[in-house]
Design a protein around this motif. Structure first.
Motif: not given
Lengths: 174, 322, 386
Positions: B1-4, B6-10, B24
């Motif tokens: 999963m993308p780690r870089a 800074s806004i994680t949108t779910h 999940h």
């Protein structure tokens, strides 16, 4: 004489005899010192033995240590004597717990399954009276002062002291 | 999963159906990963120190040498698994003689630990436990006797203690009270008596310079006192048997240490206090009786009780951001 | 159809989430025109803990946004700066969350926020935003315990019925089990949290804090294989990390000075290999995680549980999950964990736990809405469970 099987070490039967009023302790001791192969026994001075459990604990420790590759003395019989001692000084150990020149009462042990042969050999060579190996008899033969000195306890006649001694034997060398 | 990012949108939206565990998340480590410990029957019920009839003989490799589960010559019965504790397996067997029952405690290797760490810990813990037990016995603290120890192999053979744990006794009290409602009118007197016994036992332990390290009600045993009192005393007609008769014997010294520090003693008591709070909330209000008996059991005990307050405060009010 | 917005900011992560719980069966009579502040909450409904297949209540995650304040390597995040970050980002995040959730203000039933535990200033900054929304939108406030948020979200997502919970983060390390409407703490770190230990170790080695120091330690640990000796401090069901931290910091300094040529290269006694930063990361993880798995196993044995739920930021660590899995498998049990959307601090868990409480009639008045740095998990009355 008695054949004792230790739980979990039943493949190594113990032939045990308690001899009273032994006359030829010096001779027996000499056989051990000479390394006489006919005399591969553990000869224990009954005066410093607390109980059957005490003796069997030494036997278990000795046999198990050898099985796990930790033998500290020459053979299983010397290892039994060694296991009785709270410290690692082998010569002191034999002095305190093994047979001396004037030892009167002896517990003889051999790790072997040929009961009759061993009984015959011992009866022929130990000049003493063979009696049942019981806690009561051992208690009557005990030299309290020597036990106290050997194990550095205040008294040896109570349950706690014996438990402490057996525990110390279990921990030896740690 | 993308780690870089800074806004994680779910924005996942599910239907009305309830979530299944797979969504999940992961169920990590299924039951298929069978390691060395392939137990077919692990006692699931109580942790009481008693034989369970449904125990099966365990496979050979779960006991250290020289122990085997099969009946070797010299044994009248086979070795039985009593309990799978957190760190050790407890077996019932005989040691030195078929008439000497013993608790064989075995610390098997833990696959999750690094092997070096594992060996180091096992060895240290077996030795620490054996040493502490032997020391306690010498000083007259009620503990089981050490019969043998194999610290490289990870086992210790301990005298078998008859009786039940305090934990089970307290749980069993409900039933007992129901059955004896008519004859027993002591209110909570039996519990208070138990608390006092516990306080005294822990006091004695601390007095000889030992910290138990894991005081829970599963590690306190009620050992039945030998019936048939000496001197021809008649058992008192007025004192009915309660579930809490017997001598408190401390067991499971797997985390014990030798210390006389007030702080360590206080933490020991705090662990017990919390154990009561979490396992026996309904008798928690009587815990002060334990402390009362403890405070009177040796000189210096009262200082420990004051220290206990500090330890409690730390637990209540601490911030874990250093 | 209860819907809540949740705001989280107890540490350096600012989270905003919008959650929807499926309608309570008895609420069909409730009219949308009722002012939520004056209407009574739906009648209490208890979760049925014994029923494994139904997670109550069924949840829909409508938005789950997060923005993290990352401090430069070698430093930790200070409360003042963290609070400023939260203040800077909260309005944007709330607007974005509402847009993504596609709900109107009228649809929101309550505004949930983290009351504590955590760092004072950041908590306060987010609480101000929550109060503002509450007044602006005329919605009740619900103060939520951060730990309870993690637990409830973990339960809901994974479906674990009654697990022992290991809650591990930068600010908390607790072993929790549910009993009689409380999340009781069976064991905890006596001094600093495991995440704090990891973060501070990272600082000594100047390991990057982006995306999180723990994550970077984990990646480096994968390349290490020498286990250096560290103190191992498990006391009953509690653990202690300050001794380990002191020692690993010492070792890290030693490593740095030998790397800079100020002293002899540090070699492992047994293999003769030079010890690397990766080895220290490996050592630290193997040691502290073994401690955590050990106390978890103790708790499982003590309560007779077969399930473990790992929550909190450190719970994302795959090695920890792996080790826990091995332990659980040996006991015939299983481990539940969530991914970084939920194990790292987030707003949705606050919305979720808040909505559960609100459903039981709980509200936080404005005058009770202050934050508290120390808020024990067992202080909360879990009355939505039996």
């Amino acid at each position: 004489m008695e054949t004792i099987l230790l739980p979990h070490l039943g493949q190594y039967p113990l032939q045990v005899g308690l001899f009273l009023d032994v006359q030829n302790a010096r001779y027996l001791r000499q056989q051990l010192l000479d390394g006489n192969t006919e005399f591969e026994y553990a000869f224990l001075d009954a005066a410093v033995l607390l109980s059957r459990e005490h003796v069997l604990a030494a036997c278990f420790r000795a046999i198990n240590d050898i099985l796990q590759g930790r033998m500290k003395s020459k053979n299983v019989h010397s290892e039994i004597v060694f296991s009785l001692s709270p410290n690692n000084n082998i010569s002191e150990c034999f002095r305190r717990f093994g047979v001396g020149e004037t030892t009167k009462n002896i517990v003889a042990i051999k790790v072997d399954n040929n009961a009759s042969q061993i009984q015959e050999h011992l009866q022929n060579h130990v000049q003493g009276q063979i009696v049942p190996f019981t806690d009561e008899t051992l208690a009557s033969l005990r030299d309290e002062a020597r036990v106290r000195k050997a194990y550095k306890v205040d008294s040896s006649s109570n349950e706690e002291a014996e438990a402490f001694i057996i525990g110390s034997m279990a921990l030896k060398g740690s | 999963m993308p780690r870089a990012l800074s806004i994680t949108t779910h924005n996942a939206s599910l239907g009305e159906a309830p979530l299944t565990p797979e969504w999940h998340s992961r169920t990590v480590a299924s039951e298929t990963a069978a390691h060395k410990m392939s137990f077919t029957a692990v006692p699931t019920a109580s942790n009481s120190y008693q034989l369970n009839d449904s125990n099966e003989v365990q496979p050979l490799h779960s006991l250290p040498p020289p122990f085997t589960t099969t009946s070797s010559p010299g044994q009248t019965s086979s070795t039985k698994l009593i309990r799978q504790g957190a760190e050790a397996l407890l077996y019932y067997t005989h040691f030195l003689s078929p008439s000497l029952p013993c608790a064989l405690k075995y610390r098997p290797p833990k696959s999750y630990r690094h092997p070096i760490l594992d060996k180091r810990l096992t060895r240290a813990r077996i030795l620490a436990e054996a040493r502490v037990l032997v020391r306690c016995k010498r000083e007259g603290v009620s503990v089981p006797a050490v019969l043998g120890a194999g610290w490289e192999e990870g086992w210790i053979a301990i005298e078998w203690v008859n009786g039940s744990t305090v934990r089970d006794a307290i749980f069993g009290r409900k039933t007992w009270r129901q059955e004896n409602q008519a004859s027993y009118e002591g209110g909570e007197k039996d519990l208070v008596g138990l608390m006092h016994k516990i306080g005294c036992a822990v006091g004695k332990l601390h007095q000889v310079g030992v910290i138990h390290g894991d005081l829970t009600t599963s590690n306190l045993m009620l050992r039945p006192t030998v019936s048939g009192a000496e001197g021809g005393e008649e058992p008192s007609a007025t004192s009915a048997a309660t579930p809490f008769d017997g001598t408190i014997t401390l067991i499971d010294f797997g985390l014990a240490a030798q210390s006389s520090q007030e702080e360590d003693r206080a933490v020991d008591l705090y662990v017990l206090e919390r154990a009561f709070g979490s396992t026996h909330p309904e008798v928690e209000h009587l815990f002060p009786e334990v402390l009362k008996a403890y405070g009177e059991s040796y000189k210096g005990a009262k200082v420990v009780l004051r220290k206990l307050e500090d330890v409690r405060m730390r637990g209540r009010k601490k911030s874990m951001i250093g | 159809m209860p819907i809540a917005i949740g705001l989280e900011g107890s540490a350096n992560k600012l989270g905003v989430g919008v959650i929807h719980h499926a309608a309570y069966p008895h609420s069909s009579h409730r009219s949308r025109q009722d002012s939520p502040l004056s209407s009574s909450p739906p009648p209490p409904l208890k979760a049925s803990d014994g029923d494994a297949s139904l997670t109550w209540p069924p949840v829909r995650i409508l938005a789950n946004l997060r923005h993290t304040y990352v401090s430069p390597p070698g430093s930790g995040f200070l409360p003042k700066d963290t609070a400023a970050h939260h203040r800077r980002w909260v309005v944007r995040l709330v607007k974005q969350a509402m847009k993504q959730a596609d709900v109107r203000i009228e649809d929101i039933d309550c505004v949930c926020f983290t009351k504590g535990p955590g760092m004072g200033a950041p908590l306060g900054a987010v609480a101000i935003a929550a109060r503002m929304l509450s007044l602006l939108w005329n919605k009740p406030l619900v103060g939520v315990n951060h730990c309870v948020g993690h637990i409830e979200m973990g339960r809901s997502i994974t479906g674990a019925e009654n697990p022992v919970v290991l809650y591990v983060s930068g600010g908390n390390t607790q072993i929790i089990a549910y009993s009689a409407q409380r999340y009781r703490i069976f064991g905890e770190a006596l001094d600093i949290a495991v995440g704090n230990c990891l973060d501070r170790f990272a600082r000594v080695l100047n390991i990057s804090n982006d995306p999180a120091p723990g994550y970077n330690i984990e990646q480096m640990a994968k390349k290490g294989n020498i286990l250096v000796e560290l103190p191992y401090a498990v006391k009953g069901m509690d653990v202690s990390f300050s001794g380990i931290l002191a020692r690993i910091e010492e070792l890290a300094h030693r490593l740095e000075s030998s790397a800079q040529g100020q002293s002899e290269p540090w070699k492992d006694e047994d293999t003769g290999e030079v010890i690397t930063r990766e080895d220290l990361c490996f050592t630290l993880q193997e040691t502290v995680f073994a401690m955590l798995v050990e106390i978890t196993e103790r708790a499982m044995a003590h309560v007779g549980a077969k399930q473990v739920l790992i929550v909190g930021g450190v719970g994302c660590n795959m090695r920890l999950q792996e080790m826990m899995g091995m332990m659980a498998a040996e006991r015939g049990g299983s481990v539940y964990a969530t991914d970084e959307r939920f194990c790292i601090d987030n707003g949705i868990m606050i919305a979720h736990a808040g909505l559960l409480a609100w459903g039981m009639g709980f509200k936080t008045g404005l005058d009770e809405s202050g934050c508290t740095q120390r808020f024990r998990t067992d202080e909360v009355w879990i009355n939505w469970r039996d």
